[in-house]
Design a protein around this motif. Structure first.
Motif, mmCIF file in Angstrom:
data_model
loop_
_atom_site.group_PDB
_atom_site.id
_atom_site.type_symbol
_atom_site.label_atom_id
_atom_site.label_comp_id
_atom_site.label_asym_id
_atom_site.label_seq_id
_atom_site.Cartn_x
_atom_site.Cartn_y
_atom_site.Cartn_z
ATOM 1 N N SER A 234 0.830 -1.205 0.000
ATOM 2 C CA SER A 234 0.000 0.000 0.000
ATOM 3 C C SER A 234 0.867 1.258 0.000
ATOM 4 C CB SER A 234 -0.883 -0.016 1.255
ATOM 5 O OG SER A 234 -1.168 1.302 1.654
ATOM 6 N N THR A 235 0.599 2.138 -0.937
ATOM 7 C CA THR A 235 1.390 3.371 -1.034
ATOM 8 C C THR A 235 1.290 4.192 0.250
ATOM 9 O OG1 THR A 235 1.208 3.402 -3.414
ATOM 10 C CG2 THR A 235 1.631 5.529 -2.358
ATOM 11 N N GLU A 236 0.088 4.210 0.867
ATOM 12 C CA GLU A 236 -0.073 5.000 2.109
ATOM 13 C C GLU A 236 0.781 4.401 3.228
ATOM 14 O OE1 GLU A 236 -3.246 4.375 0.362
ATOM 15 O OE2 GLU A 236 -2.564 6.240 -0.534
ATOM 16 N N VAL A 237 0.703 3.078 3.358
ATOM 17 C CA VAL A 237 1.489 2.425 4.416
ATOM 18 C C VAL A 237 2.985 2.598 4.140
ATOM 19 C CG1 VAL A 237 2.048 0.219 5.535
ATOM 20 C CG2 VAL A 237 -0.330 0.783 5.019
ATOM 21 N N PRO B 183 0.991 -0.005 11.946
ATOM 22 C CA PRO B 183 -0.014 0.936 12.449
ATOM 23 C C PRO B 183 -0.786 1.628 11.313
ATOM 24 C CG PRO B 183 2.047 1.218 13.631
ATOM 25 C CD PRO B 183 2.294 0.182 12.590
ATOM 26 N N GLY B 184 -2.101 1.634 11.455
ATOM 27 C CA GLY B 184 -2.947 2.328 10.482
ATOM 28 C C GLY B 184 -3.271 1.496 9.257
ATOM 29 N N GLU B 185 -2.730 0.271 9.154
ATOM 30 C CA GLU B 185 -3.002 -0.565 7.972
ATOM 31 C C GLU B 185 -4.487 -0.938 7.946
ATOM 32 O OE1 GLU B 185 -0.595 -4.297 6.244
ATOM 33 O OE2 GLU B 185 -2.061 -4.887 7.773
ATOM 34 N N THR B 186 -5.169 -0.525 6.880
ATOM 35 C CA THR B 186 -6.593 -0.845 6.756
ATOM 36 C C THR B 186 -6.741 -2.117 5.928
ATOM 37 O OG1 THR B 186 -6.764 0.366 4.693
ATOM 38 C CG2 THR B 186 -7.204 1.624 6.714
ATOM 39 N N GLU B 187 -7.991 -2.596 5.847
ATOM 40 C CA GLU B 187 -8.257 -3.779 5.031
ATOM 41 C C GLU B 187 -7.857 -3.510 3.572
ATOM 42 O OE1 GLU B 187 -9.066 -6.254 7.043
ATOM 43 O OE2 GLU B 187 -8.921 -7.547 5.289
ATOM 44 N N LYS B 188 -8.124 -2.276 3.140
ATOM 45 C CA LYS B 188 -7.801 -1.891 1.753
ATOM 46 C C LYS B 188 -6.278 -1.904 1.543
ATOM 47 C CE LYS B 188 -7.864 0.660 -2.170
ATOM 48 N NZ LYS B 188 -6.427 0.595 -2.335
ATOM 49 N N ASP B 189 -5.543 -1.391 2.537
ATOM 50 C CA ASP B 189 -4.071 -1.415 2.447
ATOM 51 C C ASP B 189 -3.576 -2.856 2.339
ATOM 52 O OD1 ASP B 189 -3.685 1.387 2.748
ATOM 53 O OD2 ASP B 189 -3.938 1.195 4.925
ATOM 54 N N GLU C 262 -5.213 -5.395 1.253
ATOM 55 C CA GLU C 262 -5.564 -5.930 -0.072
ATOM 56 C C GLU C 262 -4.496 -5.543 -1.094
ATOM 57 O OE1 GLU C 262 -8.150 -7.860 -1.017
ATOM 58 O OE2 GLU C 262 -8.913 -7.992 1.034
ATOM 59 N N ASP C 263 -3.952 -4.327 -0.957
ATOM 60 C CA ASP C 263 -2.877 -3.886 -1.866
ATOM 61 C C ASP C 263 -1.653 -4.791 -1.738
ATOM 62 O OD1 ASP C 263 -3.903 -1.789 -3.354
ATOM 63 O OD2 ASP C 263 -3.536 -0.316 -1.764
ATOM 64 N N THR C 264 -1.358 -5.198 -0.518
ATOM 65 C CA THR C 264 -0.220 -6.117 -0.314
ATOM 66 C C THR C 264 -0.511 -7.434 -1.032
ATOM 67 O OG1 THR C 264 0.347 -5.108 1.795
ATOM 68 C CG2 THR C 264 1.132 -7.348 1.441
ATOM 69 N N LEU C 265 -1.718 -7.947 -0.835
ATOM 70 C CA LEU C 265 -2.085 -9.209 -1.500
ATOM 71 C C LEU C 265 -2.011 -9.052 -3.018
ATOM 72 C CD1 LEU C 265 -5.197 -10.329 0.620
ATOM 73 C CD2 LEU C 265 -2.825 -11.039 0.902
ATOM 74 N N ASP C 266 -2.397 -7.866 -3.483
ATOM 75 C CA ASP C 266 -2.386 -7.609 -4.924
ATOM 76 C C ASP C 266 -0.955 -7.684 -5.484
ATOM 77 O OD1 ASP C 266 -3.591 -6.843 -7.380
ATOM 78 O OD2 ASP C 266 -2.787 -4.810 -7.088
ATOM 79 N N GLU D 26 -0.438 6.200 17.032
ATOM 80 C CA GLU D 26 -1.572 5.849 17.904
ATOM 81 C C GLU D 26 -2.493 4.791 17.320
ATOM 82 O OE1 GLU D 26 -3.202 9.602 18.991
ATOM 83 O OE2 GLU D 26 -1.502 9.978 20.347
ATOM 84 N N ASN D 27 -2.423 4.643 15.979
ATOM 85 C CA ASN D 27 -3.373 3.742 15.326
ATOM 86 C C ASN D 27 -2.825 2.320 15.193
ATOM 87 O OD1 ASN D 27 -1.369 4.717 13.745
ATOM 88 N ND2 ASN D 27 -2.669 5.368 12.041
ATOM 89 N N GLN D 28 -2.357 1.733 16.310
ATOM 90 C CA GLN D 28 -1.824 0.361 16.274
ATOM 91 C C GLN D 28 -2.966 -0.600 15.927
ATOM 92 O OE1 GLN D 28 1.545 -0.378 16.878
ATOM 93 N NE2 GLN D 28 1.974 1.800 17.174
ATOM 94 N N VAL D 29 -2.623 -1.636 15.174
ATOM 95 C CA VAL D 29 -3.641 -2.595 14.729
ATOM 96 C C VAL D 29 -3.836 -3.671 15.801
ATOM 97 C CG1 VAL D 29 -4.164 -4.334 12.945
ATOM 98 C CG2 VAL D 29 -3.099 -2.157 12.299
ATOM 99 N N ASP D 30 -5.084 -4.045 15.971
ATOM 100 C CA ASP D 30 -5.458 -5.079 16.930
ATOM 101 C C ASP D 30 -4.718 -6.399 16.631
ATOM 102 O OD1 ASP D 30 -7.613 -5.857 18.923
ATOM 103 O OD2 ASP D 30 -7.837 -7.384 17.340
ATOM 104 N N GLU D 31 -4.243 -7.053 17.697
ATOM 105 C CA GLU D 31 -3.459 -8.289 17.521
ATOM 106 C C GLU D 31 -4.212 -9.350 16.718
ATOM 107 O OE1 GLU D 31 -0.237 -9.200 18.264
ATOM 108 O OE2 GLU D 31 0.007 -7.092 18.764
ATOM 109 N N LYS D 32 -5.529 -9.455 17.008
ATOM 110 C CA LYS D 32 -6.317 -10.483 16.342
ATOM 111 C C LYS D 32 -6.353 -10.233 14.821
ATOM 112 C CE LYS D 32 -10.813 -12.281 16.710
ATOM 113 N NZ LYS D 32 -12.114 -11.800 17.095
ATOM 114 N N ILE D 33 -6.516 -8.973 14.467
ATOM 115 C CA ILE D 33 -6.558 -8.634 13.030
ATOM 116 C C ILE D 33 -5.194 -8.915 12.393
ATOM 117 C CG2 ILE D 33 -6.823 -6.703 11.389
ATOM 118 C CD1 ILE D 33 -8.997 -5.629 13.219
ATOM 119 N N LYS D 34 -4.136 -8.557 13.101
ATOM 120 C CA LYS D 34 -2.785 -8.831 12.576
ATOM 121 C C LYS D 34 -2.640 -10.313 12.242
ATOM 122 C CE LYS D 34 -0.044 -5.603 15.375
ATOM 123 N NZ LYS D 34 0.999 -5.581 16.408
ATOM 124 N N HIS D 35 -3.078 -11.163 13.174
ATOM 125 C CA HIS D 35 -2.930 -12.603 12.958
ATOM 126 C C HIS D 35 -3.813 -13.098 11.816
ATOM 127 C CE1 HIS D 35 -0.740 -12.549 16.769
ATOM 128 N NE2 HIS D 35 -0.178 -13.637 16.298
#
Ligand code: 5AD
Ligand code: SF4
Length: 476
Positions: A304-307, A345-351, A353-357, A384-393
């Motif tokens: 992801s370009t933003e990440v 931090p801040g990685e969204t589902e869309k971000d 998806e970009d990695t998967l892409d 401040e926008n750390q990603v939840d551990e469960k989502i990371k996994h």
């Protein structure tokens, strides 16, 4: 070279001590860390020590630590708990070195919770290990030998290599990039490149001793000599070749071209380059150098370009993909491997998806996947926008599945083809089975014999098994 001569005195002093001399080194980090461990072993063996795998029998136990992710730290503390009893039983010396020792909060933790540790040293003071050890033995006091500033590159440290066929050669140390997740620039300091003549001489020596494959190491190998250039130092080095000719080296590309000429070395790999420094001269040097493996490790970190921006990686998704295309156009049959972090931090589902892409598009041969790990002192740790551990996994598992599907699909393409395999030795599980690596670093197992070790053989791939391929040598 002064430092090493002084250490010779300590090496001799230890040699003359009438004490039991068995040692163990536990390596907990990357290949640079492994290469440092080979030097620690080298200094110990010069001092009269012999290696043992049995920690209970060791008189000196050295931990070479890593701090790049939390799990490497956890491993150290787990093992320290275990060796405490050996210390109590036989009074062995416990030494801890490596990147983690450059972190003040870790040293504090050791003082508070593991007071039985005898020697603490860092990557910048590694070459002084004989002196630290001698003092710990003779003066029976705690040694703390850490340098905050960047250490100088020290040549001539004795080295005991783990392998007889493949060897790593550090070409540069440190990092100037400050990716926001990474602790390395804080613990390894700024970039410093070794003199090309020293690198060349080391590889000539390895070739004479029968080594076939060299991996050039650095936190940022394609910045070789760049930092020196930017400081205005003269980097137009003249290297005296084994053929008596003089070669000019002033960049990573010219270094690769020179190493490619060394007789006896048959394969050259390098880790890790940074995509932002992957200049055309490097691509052309890889293309023209027949010994340089056409598997390029090109760390993506995120698609992801933003990440990537928040990571301070200095390239966008498109620039990365364009670079891959450019390399593919210039080098036929090139393959890629990569490093990816999920849950920055801040990685969204869309971000994500970009990695998967990007993964689907590049179709890597191998992906080293990491769950983002907060590192004290880095910029990303303060986000401040750390990603939840469960989502990371969850994301990690999804990426792993995709990577495995691609690997399986790519493995199928190998079946029926002939691969050149550098034979490394016997399989650990089956006497008759030998094992080696293809140019693309795939493990290939086959029925062979002792004489094949160290040779590059054409093997016909007969089947694929996710983490290895099965090969057949036809001339048997
Ligand atoms: N968390 C997770 N992975 C990391 N890496 C570096 N720092 C971190 C971190 N804080 C990964 C990167 C790098 C590899 C050596 O380790 O992917 O390329
Ligand atoms: Fe660990 Fe990084 Fe140091 Fe290697 S350079 S030992 S991965 S912290």
């Amino acid at each position: 070279m002064k430092q090493i001569q002084m250490q010779d005195t300590y090496i001799n002093k230890i040699k003359n001590l009438d004490i039991k001399k068995k040692y163990s080194v536990l390596t907990m980090g990357c290949q640079l860390n492994e290469n440092d461990s080979e030097r620690i072993s080298g200094m110990l063996e010069e001092s009269g020590y012999t290696k043992t795998e049995d920690l209970a029998k060791a008189n000196v136990i050295v931990f070479n630590t890593c701090c790049v992710r939390e799990n490497a730290e956890d491993r150290l503390f787990g093992k320290l708990g275990e060796v405490k009893k050996y210390k109590e039983e036989n009074g062995c010396i416990i030494a801890i070195g490596g990147c983690m020792m450059q972190e003040k909060h870790m040293i504090q933790k050791l003082h508070e919770s593991y007071p039985f540790v005898d020697i603490i040293f860092g990557p910048h003071t590694l070459q002084k290990f004989p002196e630290d050890l001698y003092k710990a033995i003779m003066e029976n006091k705690k040694i703390e030998d850490i340098l905050d500033i960047d250490g100088e590159i020290v040549e001539g440290i004795p080295t005991v290599r783990e392998d007889k066929i493949k060897a790593s050669v550090t070409i540069m140390n440190g990092c100037n990039n400050f990716c926001s997740y990474c602790i390395v620039p804080y613990v390894r300091g700024r970039e410093r490149s070794r003199n090309p003549q020293d690198i060349y001489d080391e590889i000539i020596d390895l070739a004479k001793r029968g080594y076939k494959e060299i991996t050039l190491l650095g936190q940022n190998v394609n910045s070789y000599l760049v930092s020196e250039k930017s400081k205005g130092e003269n980097v137009d080095f003249s290297v005296k070749g084994q053929d008596g000719l003089v070669y000019k080296v002033n960049s990573f590309a010219t270094l690769l071209r020179l190493i490619n000429k060394i007789d006896g070395i048959e394969r050259i790999r390098f880790i890790s380059p940074h995509p932002k420094d992957f200049t055309d001269d490097v691509i052309e040097a890889i293309r023209d150098s027949e010994k340089v493996c056409k598997l390029i490790h090109l760390p993506l970190q995120s698609g992801s370009t933003e990440v990537l921006k928040a990571m301070n990686r200095k390239y966008t998704k498109e620039q990365y993909l364009n670079l891959v295309e450019k390399i593919k156009n210039k080098i036929s049959n090139v393959q890629f491997s990569t490093d990816i972090i999920v849950g920055f931090p801040g990685e969204t589902e869309k971000d994500f998806e970009d990695t998967l892409d990007v993964v689907s598009k590049v179709k890597y041969e191998q992906i080293y996947m990491f769950i983002y790990s907060r590192r004290v002192g880095t910029v990303a740790d303060k986000m401040e926008n750390q990603v939840d551990e469960k989502i990371k996994h969850q994301r990690f598992d999804k990426l792993k599945k995709l990577a495995e599907n691609i690997i399986e699909e790519k493995n199928k393409n190998y079946v029926g083809k002939t691969e050149l395999v550098l034979v490394e030795g016997k399989s650990k599980t089956n006497e008759k089975v030998y094992t080696g690596r293809s140019e693309t670093n795939k493990v290939v197992n086959f029925e062979g014999n002792e004489n094949m070790i160290g040779k590059i053989l054409p093997l016909k791939i007969v089947s694929e098994h996710m983490w290895y391929l099965k090969g057949k040598y036809d001339n048997m």
